[in-house]
Design a protein around this motif. Structure first.
Motif, PDB file in Angstrom:
ATOM      1  N   GLY A 126      29.848  74.855  72.376  1.00 52.94           N
ATOM      2  CA  GLY A 126      31.130  74.574  71.721  1.00 52.94           C
ATOM      3  C   GLY A 126      30.965  74.173  70.264  1.00 52.94           C
ATOM      4  O   GLY A 126      31.708  74.637  69.397  1.00 52.94           O
ATOM      5  N   PHE A 127      29.990  73.326  69.993  1.00 55.96           N
ATOM      6  CA  PHE A 127      29.783  72.882  68.612  1.00 55.96           C
ATOM      7  C   PHE A 127      28.779  73.753  67.873  1.00 55.96           C
ATOM      8  O   PHE A 127      28.379  73.426  66.757  1.00 55.96           O
ATOM      9  CB  PHE A 127      29.340  71.409  68.587  1.00 55.96           C
ATOM     10  CG  PHE A 127      30.413  70.446  69.010  1.00 55.96           C
ATOM     11  CD1 PHE A 127      31.355  70.002  68.073  1.00 55.96           C
ATOM     12  CD2 PHE A 127      30.518  70.025  70.322  1.00 55.96           C
ATOM     13  CE1 PHE A 127      32.359  69.137  68.458  1.00 55.96           C
ATOM     14  CE2 PHE A 127      31.517  69.147  70.703  1.00 55.96           C
ATOM     15  CZ  PHE A 127      32.453  68.704  69.785  1.00 55.96           C
ATOM     16  N   ASN A 128      28.356  74.807  68.562  1.00 57.52           N
ATOM     17  CA  ASN A 128      27.436  75.768  67.954  1.00 57.52           C
ATOM     18  C   ASN A 128      26.183  75.092  67.397  1.00 57.52           C
ATOM     19  O   ASN A 128      25.804  75.271  66.235  1.00 57.52           O
ATOM     20  CB  ASN A 128      28.173  76.530  66.835  1.00 57.52           C
ATOM     21  CG  ASN A 128      27.504  77.877  66.582  1.00 57.52           C
ATOM     22  OD1 ASN A 128      26.689  78.321  67.404  1.00 57.52           O
ATOM     23  ND2 ASN A 128      27.828  78.495  65.463  1.00 57.52           N
ATOM     24  N   VAL A 129      25.558  74.248  68.234  1.00 61.69           N
ATOM     25  CA  VAL A 129      24.369  73.497  67.815  1.00 61.69           C
ATOM     26  C   VAL A 129      23.172  74.447  67.708  1.00 61.69           C
ATOM     27  O   VAL A 129      22.955  75.284  68.589  1.00 61.69           O
ATOM     28  CB  VAL A 129      24.069  72.372  68.832  1.00 61.69           C
ATOM     29  CG1 VAL A 129      22.842  71.578  68.410  1.00 61.69           C
ATOM     30  CG2 VAL A 129      25.272  71.455  68.978  1.00 61.69           C
ATOM     31  N   ALA A 130      22.422  74.314  66.619  1.00 60.38           N
ATOM     32  CA  ALA A 130      21.264  75.193  66.413  1.00 60.38           C
ATOM     33  C   ALA A 130      20.208  74.936  67.485  1.00 60.38           C
ATOM     34  O   ALA A 130      20.015  73.784  67.892  1.00 60.38           O
ATOM     35  CB  ALA A 130      20.672  74.944  65.028  1.00 60.38           C
ATOM     36  N   LEU A 175      27.396  68.899  86.848  1.00 63.22           N
ATOM     37  CA  LEU A 175      28.463  68.668  85.870  1.00 63.22           C
ATOM     38  C   LEU A 175      27.879  68.194  84.542  1.00 63.22           C
ATOM     39  O   LEU A 175      28.328  68.615  83.467  1.00 63.22           O
ATOM     40  CB  LEU A 175      29.446  67.617  86.401  1.00 63.22           C
ATOM     41  CG  LEU A 175      30.560  68.154  87.294  1.00 63.22           C
ATOM     42  CD1 LEU A 175      31.358  67.016  87.909  1.00 63.22           C
ATOM     43  CD2 LEU A 175      31.474  69.083  86.494  1.00 63.22           C
ATOM     44  N   LEU A 176      26.845  67.337  84.640  1.00 64.57           N
ATOM     45  CA  LEU A 176      26.187  66.825  83.445  1.00 64.57           C
ATOM     46  C   LEU A 176      25.563  67.983  82.654  1.00 64.57           C
ATOM     47  O   LEU A 176      25.707  68.077  81.420  1.00 64.57           O
ATOM     48  CB  LEU A 176      25.111  65.821  83.866  1.00 64.57           C
ATOM     49  CG  LEU A 176      24.657  64.839  82.800  1.00 64.57           C
ATOM     50  CD1 LEU A 176      25.780  63.881  82.463  1.00 64.57           C
ATOM     51  CD2 LEU A 176      23.430  64.072  83.286  1.00 64.57           C
ATOM     52  N   LEU A 177      24.895  68.890  83.376  1.00 64.85           N
ATOM     53  CA  LEU A 177      24.280  70.057  82.733  1.00 64.85           C
ATOM     54  C   LEU A 177      25.356  70.946  82.105  1.00 64.85           C
ATOM     55  O   LEU A 177      25.180  71.473  80.996  1.00 64.85           O
ATOM     56  CB  LEU A 177      23.457  70.853  83.758  1.00 64.85           C
ATOM     57  CG  LEU A 177      22.170  70.180  84.246  1.00 64.85           C
ATOM     58  CD1 LEU A 177      21.457  71.059  85.262  1.00 64.85           C
ATOM     59  CD2 LEU A 177      21.235  69.876  83.082  1.00 64.85           C
ATOM     60  N   ALA A 178      26.489  71.073  82.807  1.00 62.06           N
ATOM     61  CA  ALA A 178      27.589  71.896  82.298  1.00 62.06           C
ATOM     62  C   ALA A 178      28.152  71.297  81.012  1.00 62.06           C
ATOM     63  O   ALA A 178      28.470  72.014  80.050  1.00 62.06           O
ATOM     64  CB  ALA A 178      28.688  72.019  83.354  1.00 62.06           C
ATOM     65  N   PRO A 233      18.480  72.413  72.576  1.00 57.05           N
ATOM     66  CA  PRO A 233      18.487  73.669  73.322  1.00 57.05           C
ATOM     67  C   PRO A 233      19.607  73.670  74.357  1.00 57.05           C
ATOM     68  O   PRO A 233      20.220  72.640  74.605  1.00 57.05           O
ATOM     69  CB  PRO A 233      17.128  73.660  74.007  1.00 57.05           C
ATOM     70  CG  PRO A 233      16.890  72.210  74.273  1.00 57.05           C
ATOM     71  CD  PRO A 233      17.520  71.451  73.140  1.00 57.05           C
ATOM     72  N   ARG A 234      19.836  74.847  74.931  1.00 60.17           N
ATOM     73  CA  ARG A 234      20.722  74.873  76.089  1.00 60.17           C
ATOM     74  C   ARG A 234      19.922  74.443  77.318  1.00 60.17           C
ATOM     75  O   ARG A 234      18.701  74.629  77.339  1.00 60.17           O
ATOM     76  CB  ARG A 234      21.259  76.292  76.279  1.00 60.17           C
ATOM     77  CG  ARG A 234      22.217  76.569  75.136  1.00 60.17           C
ATOM     78  CD  ARG A 234      22.459  78.005  74.846  1.00 60.17           C
ATOM     79  NE  ARG A 234      23.126  78.012  73.528  1.00 60.17           N
ATOM     80  CZ  ARG A 234      24.012  78.915  73.144  1.00 60.17           C
ATOM     81  NH1 ARG A 234      24.344  79.897  73.961  1.00 60.17           N
ATOM     82  NH2 ARG A 234      24.558  78.852  71.958  1.00 60.17           N
ATOM     83  N   GLN A 286      25.738  72.033  78.262  1.00 62.90           N
ATOM     84  CA  GLN A 286      25.922  73.427  77.882  1.00 62.90           C
ATOM     85  C   GLN A 286      27.191  73.576  77.029  1.00 62.90           C
ATOM     86  O   GLN A 286      27.180  74.206  75.979  1.00 62.90           O
ATOM     87  CB  GLN A 286      26.037  74.290  79.154  1.00 62.90           C
ATOM     88  CG  GLN A 286      26.379  75.746  78.917  1.00 62.90           C
ATOM     89  CD  GLN A 286      25.149  76.582  78.629  1.00 62.90           C
ATOM     90  OE1 GLN A 286      24.023  76.129  78.845  1.00 62.90           O
ATOM     91  NE2 GLN A 286      25.352  77.802  78.143  1.00 62.90           N
ATOM     92  N   GLY A 287      28.271  72.946  77.474  1.00 63.38           N
ATOM     93  CA  GLY A 287      29.559  73.040  76.781  1.00 63.38           C
ATOM     94  C   GLY A 287      29.467  72.517  75.353  1.00 63.38           C
ATOM     95  O   GLY A 287      29.954  73.151  74.411  1.00 63.38           O
ATOM     96  N   ILE A 288      28.819  71.373  75.194  1.00 65.78           N
ATOM     97  CA  ILE A 288      28.726  70.768  73.857  1.00 65.78           C
ATOM     98  C   ILE A 288      27.883  71.640  72.928  1.00 65.78           C
ATOM     99  O   ILE A 288      28.274  71.935  71.794  1.00 65.78           O
ATOM    100  CB  ILE A 288      28.132  69.344  73.951  1.00 65.78           C
ATOM    101  CG1 ILE A 288      29.149  68.410  74.612  1.00 65.78           C
ATOM    102  CG2 ILE A 288      27.753  68.814  72.568  1.00 65.78           C
ATOM    103  CD1 ILE A 288      28.605  67.046  74.952  1.00 65.78           C
ATOM    104  N   VAL A 289      26.721  72.084  73.432  1.00 58.31           N
ATOM    105  CA  VAL A 289      25.810  72.872  72.596  1.00 58.31           C
ATOM    106  C   VAL A 289      26.475  74.179  72.164  1.00 58.31           C
ATOM    107  O   VAL A 289      26.417  74.575  71.000  1.00 58.31           O
ATOM    108  CB  VAL A 289      24.494  73.146  73.353  1.00 58.31           C
ATOM    109  CG1 VAL A 289      23.625  74.118  72.572  1.00 58.31           C
ATOM    110  CG2 VAL A 289      23.743  71.843  73.590  1.00 58.31           C
TER     111      VAL A 289
END
Lengths: 282, 251
Positions: free
Chosen positions: A29-33, A18-21, A38-39, A24-27
């Motif tokens: 969702g917020f379109n982090v470079a 869940l933590l990894l998810a 990283p993902r 992944q969701g934040i990176v």
């Protein structure tokens, strides 16, 4: 049994996933470079792809963690016992120990490297420095809270002090001792990494990460962090496993057969079978 | 005439200004069962701790089988309301605790622990940890641990005080059986007058401020004792006499 396994292993694994998810969701969702963060998958991939480079470095960190932990634990138990037994030492040494922990360990790391060189030694010293303290504090507390009636009972039997210590006081301190060891285990790898950073020379996991950072290789930075964390968690789990193995009375109602006593009970079982047979015949 | 096992001569103990135990002299016969009753603060436990050697008296002497043991330990069996079983040892290993604390535990010690446990109904629990046992079973293990020390004198300080009424009655009968079997001398502290009369040959009544023995009563009730004993007129009469002594009643 399977339910228990599911609860004890399944739930922690699930929360990790869940933590990894979430990551992944934040990176995404917020379109982090990718050079910022990283993902998760990229971080893991950067570790597996560079495994032949990372593993020897990780092995070095593991060695520092383990040696430092063992030395710190032994030192911690020794100081705890000595302080609990000699009140004068407790009053005089305790403040010094608190002082040793109030000094920011990062501020200590560089002078230690200067004194002890670029070898593994300063790293071990830093890890031991961090680990010994919670062990000492818990051992002192544990020893001073042993039931005085139990100690009086030993006195009534005419027990010498060292036997009371070995058979009553030390075993009674097992639980606080392991609390101290578990706290120490979680911090041990941090000490090792601080030591590696302070050395700023040679090859180590911390410097590999520094290098990746200056190359804007975020995947490798996060991947290395995951490796360091994995070392910390593994060591913690090993300490927990040791506690479980060393304290069967906390989970079991009945002791396992001691191997050296098994022969006798089998012999008596054989006797009872023989006697029941002879009764049957008569 | 029976032999004297324990003798106290002019024993006193003070804690600061308080006299915990005023000058006390006592003589306990070998093989007897002596109960000590009294309210809290009457010096019962101080008396025990002096006999056991945990406290050095301020004056007087303690003799066991004629030998001076004032302030010395290692000569009595001792059991409290708390069972003091160690959770990290099995029943068998708890029973052999005294041996472990004074010398190396031998296979003879283990064999004896198994024999005693089996004889008194705990044979199936030898490898159990104390946490798996009920309160009554734990007290029985604690008593077996006291028994295998082979001390002739057993000091029992309210050993059944924490048990429920039914278990307590079972334990009392069990204790009498073991006492008969083993011929030990028992000094038994309790604040329960019924218990003191049910078990003993002799009752010492103690009183506080200063702690002292105010009456030494021979208990003539016939043995073996059972439920009937508790309603025997002689029992009732003795009980009322002791109650009056304890509560300073007008009689």
């Amino acid at each position: 049994m399977t339910r228990k396994l599911l609860r004890n292993v399944g739930v922690p694994v699930l929360s990790l996933l869940l933590l990894l998810a979430l990551w992944q969701g934040i990176v995404v969702g917020f379109n982090v470079a990718p050079y910022v963060a990283p993902r998760p998958w990229e971080a893991i991939l950067s570790v597996t792809q560079n495994w032949s480079t990372i593993w020897p470095l990780a092995l070095g960190t593991i060695r520092e963690t383990v040696y430092g932990f063992l030395i710190g634990a032994l030192l911690g138990v020794f100081l705890g016992v000595v302080m609990a037994k000699i009140p004068v030492l407790q009053r005089s040494v305790y403040p010094v120990l608190v002082l040793s922990q109030a000094v920011p360990i990062i501020a200590l790391a560089s002078p230690l490297v200067l004194i002890l060189g670029f070898s593994i030694t300063p790293k071990i010293v830093i890890v031991a420095w961090i680990v010994f303290f919670p062990v000492t504090v818990n051992v002192v507390d544990g020893l001073s809270h042993v039931d005085p009636d139990l100690i009086n009972l030993a006195r009534v039997y005419g027990a010498p002090r060292w036997r009371t210590f070995v058979h009553i006081e030390m075993p009674a301190t097992t639980t606080p001792l392991f609390s101290g060891l578990k706290i120490g285990a979680t911090y041990a790898v941090t000490g090792a990494v601080i030591g590696e950073l302070a050395a700023s020379e040679g090859s180590s996991l911390a410097l590999y990460q520094e290098h990746a950072n200056s190359n804007l290789n975020a995947a490798a930075v996060y991947g290395t962090t995951m490796v360091m964390t994995a070392i910390g968690i593994s060591w913690f789990l090993l300490v927990v496993a040791t506690e479980v193995a060393a304290t069967p009375w906390q989970r079991r109602s009945v002791a396992r057969h001691y191997p050296w006593r098994r022969a006798r009970s089998e012999a008596s079982a054989a006797t009872s079978i023989v006697s029941s047979l002879s009764k049957g015949e008569s | 005439m029976e032999n004297t096992l324990l003798e106290l001569r002019g024993v006193t103990k003070r804690f600061g200004d308080a006299t915990a135990l005023a000058e006390t002299s006592l003589s306990i016969h070998e093989g007897s069962f002596v109960a000590i009753v009294g309210p809290s603060g009457c010096g019962k436990s101080t008396l025990f701790n002096v006999i056991a050697g945990l406290l050095a008296p301020d004056g007087g002497e303690v003799r066991l089988q004629g030998e001076l043991v004032t302030g010395a330990t290692g000569h009595v069996g001792y059991m409290l309301q708390k069972d003091l079983l160690v959770p990290w040892r099995t029943v068998e290993d708890n029973i052999t605790m005294a041996a472990r604390l004074t010398r190396r535990v031998t296979s003879a010690d283990r064999a004896e622990a198994r024999r005693v446990a089996t004889e008194y109904g705990l044979g199936d629990f030898l490898r159990h940890y104390p946490r798996a046992l009920s309160g009554g079973m734990r007290q029985r293990v604690a008593f077996m641990r006291t028994l295998v020390t082979h001390q002739p004198l057993l000091l029992l300080d309210e050993p059944f005080g924490a048990l429920d009424a039914q278990t307590r009655l079972d334990m009392q009968q069990w204790l009498l059986q073991v006492w008969r079997d083993t011929g030990r001398t028992v000094l038994f502290i309790t604040h329960d007058v019924d218990e003191s009369l049910f078990l003993s040959d002799r009752v010492l009544v103690m009183s506080p401020r200063p702690g002292r023995v105010v009456a030494d009563i021979t208990n003539p009730l016939a043995r073996p004792r059972d439920m009937e004993t508790l309603t025997d007129p002689a029992f009732i009469e003795l009980k009322s006499r002791i109650m009056h002594l304890l509560h300073g009643g007008a009689s």
